[in-house]
Design an enzyme around this catalytic site. Structure first.
Site, PDB file in Angstrom:
ATOM      1  N   ASP A  36       0.831  -1.210   0.000  1.00 40.30           N
ATOM      2  CA  ASP A  36       0.000   0.000   0.000  1.00 40.30           C
ATOM      3  C   ASP A  36       0.871   1.269   0.000  1.00 40.30           C
ATOM      4  O   ASP A  36       2.105   1.185  -0.059  1.00 40.30           O
ATOM      5  CB  ASP A  36      -0.908  -0.066   1.246  1.00 40.30           C
ATOM      6  CG  ASP A  36      -2.114   0.846   1.143  1.00 40.30           C
ATOM      7  OD1 ASP A  36      -2.339   1.434   0.087  1.00 40.30           O
ATOM      8  OD2 ASP A  36      -2.839   0.971   2.162  1.00 40.30           O
ATOM      9  N   HIS A  37       0.236   2.420   0.122  1.00 36.94           N
ATOM     10  CA  HIS A  37       0.868   3.745   0.059  1.00 36.94           C
ATOM     11  C   HIS A  37       2.355   3.797   0.450  1.00 36.94           C
ATOM     12  O   HIS A  37       2.706   3.457   1.571  1.00 36.94           O
ATOM     13  CB  HIS A  37       0.132   4.727   0.977  1.00 36.94           C
ATOM     14  CG  HIS A  37      -1.231   5.078   0.480  1.00 36.94           C
ATOM     15  ND1 HIS A  37      -2.315   4.250   0.694  1.00 36.94           N
ATOM     16  CD2 HIS A  37      -1.690   6.135  -0.226  1.00 36.94           C
ATOM     17  CE1 HIS A  37      -3.391   4.802   0.147  1.00 36.94           C
ATOM     18  NE2 HIS A  37      -3.045   5.940  -0.425  1.00 36.94           N
ATOM     19  N   GLU A  89      -0.736   7.242  -7.362  1.00 41.11           N
ATOM     20  CA  GLU A  89      -1.796   8.151  -6.925  1.00 41.11           C
ATOM     21  C   GLU A  89      -1.534   9.537  -7.474  1.00 41.11           C
ATOM     22  O   GLU A  89      -0.409  10.024  -7.496  1.00 41.11           O
ATOM     23  CB  GLU A  89      -1.858   8.184  -5.391  1.00 41.11           C
ATOM     24  CG  GLU A  89      -2.978   9.086  -4.863  1.00 41.11           C
ATOM     25  CD  GLU A  89      -3.464   8.680  -3.465  1.00 41.11           C
ATOM     26  OE1 GLU A  89      -3.177   7.550  -3.026  1.00 41.11           O
ATOM     27  OE2 GLU A  89      -4.128   9.488  -2.817  1.00 41.11           O
ATOM     28  N   GLU A 144      -3.595   9.452   6.521  1.00 42.67           N
ATOM     29  CA  GLU A 144      -3.199   8.066   6.479  1.00 42.67           C
ATOM     30  C   GLU A 144      -1.705   7.939   6.571  1.00 42.67           C
ATOM     31  O   GLU A 144      -0.976   8.654   5.899  1.00 42.67           O
ATOM     32  CB  GLU A 144      -3.700   7.393   5.198  1.00 42.67           C
ATOM     33  CG  GLU A 144      -3.409   5.894   5.212  1.00 42.67           C
ATOM     34  CD  GLU A 144      -4.141   5.170   4.113  1.00 42.67           C
ATOM     35  OE1 GLU A 144      -5.273   4.764   4.352  1.00 42.67           O
ATOM     36  OE2 GLU A 144      -3.568   5.044   3.037  1.00 42.67           O
ATOM     37  N   HIS A 183      -9.558   9.699   2.962  1.00 40.37           N
ATOM     38  CA  HIS A 183      -9.005   8.574   3.732  1.00 40.37           C
ATOM     39  C   HIS A 183      -9.579   8.569   5.145  1.00 40.37           C
ATOM     40  O   HIS A 183      -9.680   9.602   5.776  1.00 40.37           O
ATOM     41  CB  HIS A 183      -7.485   8.679   3.825  1.00 40.37           C
ATOM     42  CG  HIS A 183      -6.779   8.171   2.606  1.00 40.37           C
ATOM     43  ND1 HIS A 183      -6.981   6.919   2.095  1.00 40.37           N
ATOM     44  CD2 HIS A 183      -5.873   8.751   1.786  1.00 40.37           C
ATOM     45  CE1 HIS A 183      -6.228   6.743   1.031  1.00 40.37           C
ATOM     46  NE2 HIS A 183      -5.547   7.846   0.810  1.00 40.37           N
ATOM     47  N   GLY A 184      -9.930   7.388   5.611  1.00 37.17           N
ATOM     48  CA  GLY A 184     -10.439   7.267   6.977  1.00 37.17           C
ATOM     49  C   GLY A 184     -11.885   7.710   7.063  1.00 37.17           C
ATOM     50  O   GLY A 184     -12.478   8.157   6.085  1.00 37.17           O
ATOM     51  N   HIS A 206      -9.470   4.874  -3.617  1.00 33.88           N
ATOM     52  CA  HIS A 206      -8.935   5.055  -2.258  1.00 33.88           C
ATOM     53  C   HIS A 206      -9.936   5.870  -1.437  1.00 33.88           C
ATOM     54  O   HIS A 206     -10.688   6.665  -1.994  1.00 33.88           O
ATOM     55  CB  HIS A 206      -7.631   5.864  -2.289  1.00 33.88           C
ATOM     56  CG  HIS A 206      -6.456   5.108  -2.809  1.00 33.88           C
ATOM     57  ND1 HIS A 206      -5.175   5.526  -2.614  1.00 33.88           N
ATOM     58  CD2 HIS A 206      -6.377   3.958  -3.508  1.00 33.88           C
ATOM     59  CE1 HIS A 206      -4.342   4.677  -3.182  1.00 33.88           C
ATOM     60  NE2 HIS A 206      -5.043   3.714  -3.739  1.00 33.88           N
ATOM     61  N   GLY A 207      -9.840   5.748  -0.136  1.00 28.65           N
ATOM     62  CA  GLY A 207     -10.641   6.600   0.733  1.00 28.65           C
ATOM     63  C   GLY A 207     -12.126   6.447   0.496  1.00 28.65           C
ATOM     64  O   GLY A 207     -12.863   7.425   0.431  1.00 28.65           O
ATOM     65  N   SER A 258     -14.281   4.672   2.467  1.00 29.66           N
ATOM     66  CA  SER A 258     -15.091   4.374   3.659  1.00 29.66           C
ATOM     67  C   SER A 258     -16.252   5.353   3.752  1.00 29.66           C
ATOM     68  O   SER A 258     -16.070   6.551   3.578  1.00 29.66           O
ATOM     69  CB  SER A 258     -14.246   4.492   4.930  1.00 29.66           C
ATOM     70  OG  SER A 258     -13.272   3.492   4.946  1.00 29.66           O
ATOM     71  N   ASN A 273      -9.773   0.068  -1.987  1.00 31.08           N
ATOM     72  CA  ASN A 273      -9.122  -0.156  -0.698  1.00 31.08           C
ATOM     73  C   ASN A 273     -10.149  -0.187   0.433  1.00 31.08           C
ATOM     74  O   ASN A 273     -11.044   0.653   0.486  1.00 31.08           O
ATOM     75  CB  ASN A 273      -8.107   0.949  -0.420  1.00 31.08           C
ATOM     76  CG  ASN A 273      -6.896   0.863  -1.330  1.00 31.08           C
ATOM     77  OD1 ASN A 273      -6.786  -0.039  -2.161  1.00 31.08           O
ATOM     78  ND2 ASN A 273      -5.969   1.795  -1.156  1.00 31.08           N
ATOM     79  N   ASP A 299     -10.006  -0.539   4.617  1.00 30.06           N
ATOM     80  CA  ASP A 299      -9.130  -0.663   5.780  1.00 30.06           C
ATOM     81  C   ASP A 299      -9.854  -0.240   7.054  1.00 30.06           C
ATOM     82  O   ASP A 299     -10.046  -1.050   7.973  1.00 30.06           O
ATOM     83  CB  ASP A 299      -7.862   0.179   5.571  1.00 30.06           C
ATOM     84  CG  ASP A 299      -6.846  -0.021   6.692  1.00 30.06           C
ATOM     85  OD1 ASP A 299      -6.964  -1.012   7.432  1.00 30.06           O
ATOM     86  OD2 ASP A 299      -5.924   0.805   6.815  1.00 30.06           O
TER      87      ASP A 299
HETATM   88 ZN   LIG Z   1      -4.443   7.086  -1.416  1.00 28.95          ZN
END
Ligand SMILES: [Zn+2]
Length: 360
Positions: A108-109, A173, A181, A225-226, A266-267, A269, A288, A290
């Site tokens: 990952d990243h 990216e 993150e 993210h998150g 990504h991101g 959620s 993704n 997480d």
């Molecule tokens: Zn990312």
């Protein structure tokens, strides 16, 4: 022809990985990439995918890799992160065939300051390639979105040239994904920067496709993210469709189909089902997962503890008697398994959201 006729079970790399993403795009589904930090979480993710008869991606973050090797090891020069990612990849290679599904191993990243980690993993890929004719990892991610577009493309291209001979795929990216993150905090960036432009996607595509076709792009379309309240940032997955159309137009007769680009989400959620669907229909092949799976693992353990609380206060003695043993409640195989079962359900939910059920 089903996926099982195209891609063999076990770890997928190179042309088979491209075929897997082609198949996903063609059949309008995406594959969840779940961050794992232990053999327990890896096993749960493999079990989840096996039971819905679908391929899966397991990825290791920089911190997750160090955790895999052990928090007690020094990591000043990325040595624990390198070691942990390699150990995790080797573990997956050992057990994946037993689950009978295609599995992608990904890192990952990786921001600029973490490049020694990337180099360490590539050395392991090259050593594995010498012996087995394929890289240890299926793919890696470089996150140079903090740098200028030019530098981002330049460094990625340099690494692509090193990865291409062993047919290892690169995820990159572009644009800024909000939130925080692995120590990169983007909570205050202006919202215009949160949307990648079609010209940026074409610049990347043009540069990379001169080297290889094994690359994916994580574009920013208002993703965060998150899990947190994003304020005025709005998700616009339909922008990915515009990118595809723009790249196709530039390619002219050389375009393989309507979706020349493999996109990564990504991101995601907290995204709605509709937003995810739109992203997938516009060529997202990997998403993704997480934050939500971390919570699921914990929730399983929390629920187990709460339901068995009276049996988890001492080694001996519970509501059934002062001399009754509690070993069958505090044995890690019991409460960790509760975390795994909850994680399995969440991974299967992600598979359903992405249309990745019965896709073999
Ligand atoms: Zn990312």
């Amino acid at each position: 022809m089903g996926l099982a006729d195209i891609v063999p079970p076990g770890v997928v790399t190179g042309d088979n990985l491209r075929k897997l993403f082609d198949y996903a795009q063609e059949h309008n589904f995406a594959i969840p990439a779940v961050n794992c930090t232990s053999t327990s979480t890896i096993n749960a993710v493999l079990e989840a995918a096996r039971d819905v008869k679908a391929p899966i991606i397991i990825q290791f973050s920089n911190g997750g890799s160090a955790f895999f090797a052990g928090k007690g090891l020094p990591n000043k020069n990325q040595e624990a992160s390198i070691l942990g990612a390699i150990a995790g990849a080797k573990y997956i290679r050992e057990v994946a065939p037993a689950y009978g599904i295609p599995v992608v191993i990904h890192s990952d990243h990786c921001a600029k300051k973490l490049l020694p980690w990337f180099d360490g993993m590539l050395e392991a890929d090259e050593a594995y390639f010498k012996e087995h004719g394929e890289p240890l990892f299926s793919s890696h991610m470089l996150d140079l979105s903090e740098e200028s577009k030019e530098e981002n493309i330049e460094i990625c291209t340099k690494y692509l040239k090193r990865m291409a001979p062993m047919k290892c795929l690169l995820e990159m990216e572009i644009g800024i994904t909000g939130g925080e993150e692995d120590g990169v905090n983007n909570e205050d960036v202006e919202s215009a920067a949160l949307y990648t432009q079609p010209e940026d996607i074409w610049d990347i595509y043009k540069a990379f496709s001169q080297v290889t076709d094994l690359f994916t792009i994580a574009a920013a379309f208002g993703n965060v993210h998150g899990v947190y309240k994003p304020g005025n940032v709005k998700l616009h997955p339909e922008l990915l469709g515009k990118h595809q159309a723009y790249v196709k137009e530039q390619l002219g007769s050389k375009a393989k189909n309507d979706k020349p680009v493999f996109f990564v989400f990504h991101g995601g959620s907290g995204s709605t089902e509709e937003e995810i669907k739109t992203a997938v229909s516009n060529g997202v092949v990997k998403m993704n997962v997480d934050t939500d799976t971390q919570w699921a693992y914990w929730q399983g353990i929390k629920d187990f503890y709460e339901s068995k609380k009276a049996y988890l206060q001492s080694q001996v003695g519970n509501p059934e008697g002062e001399d009754k043993p509690n070993k069958k409640y505090y044995d890690p195989r019991v409460w960790i398994r509760a975390g795994e079962q909850s994680l399995i359900k969440r991974v299967q939910q992600a598979c359903k959201d992405l249309g990745n059920v019965n896709t073999l």
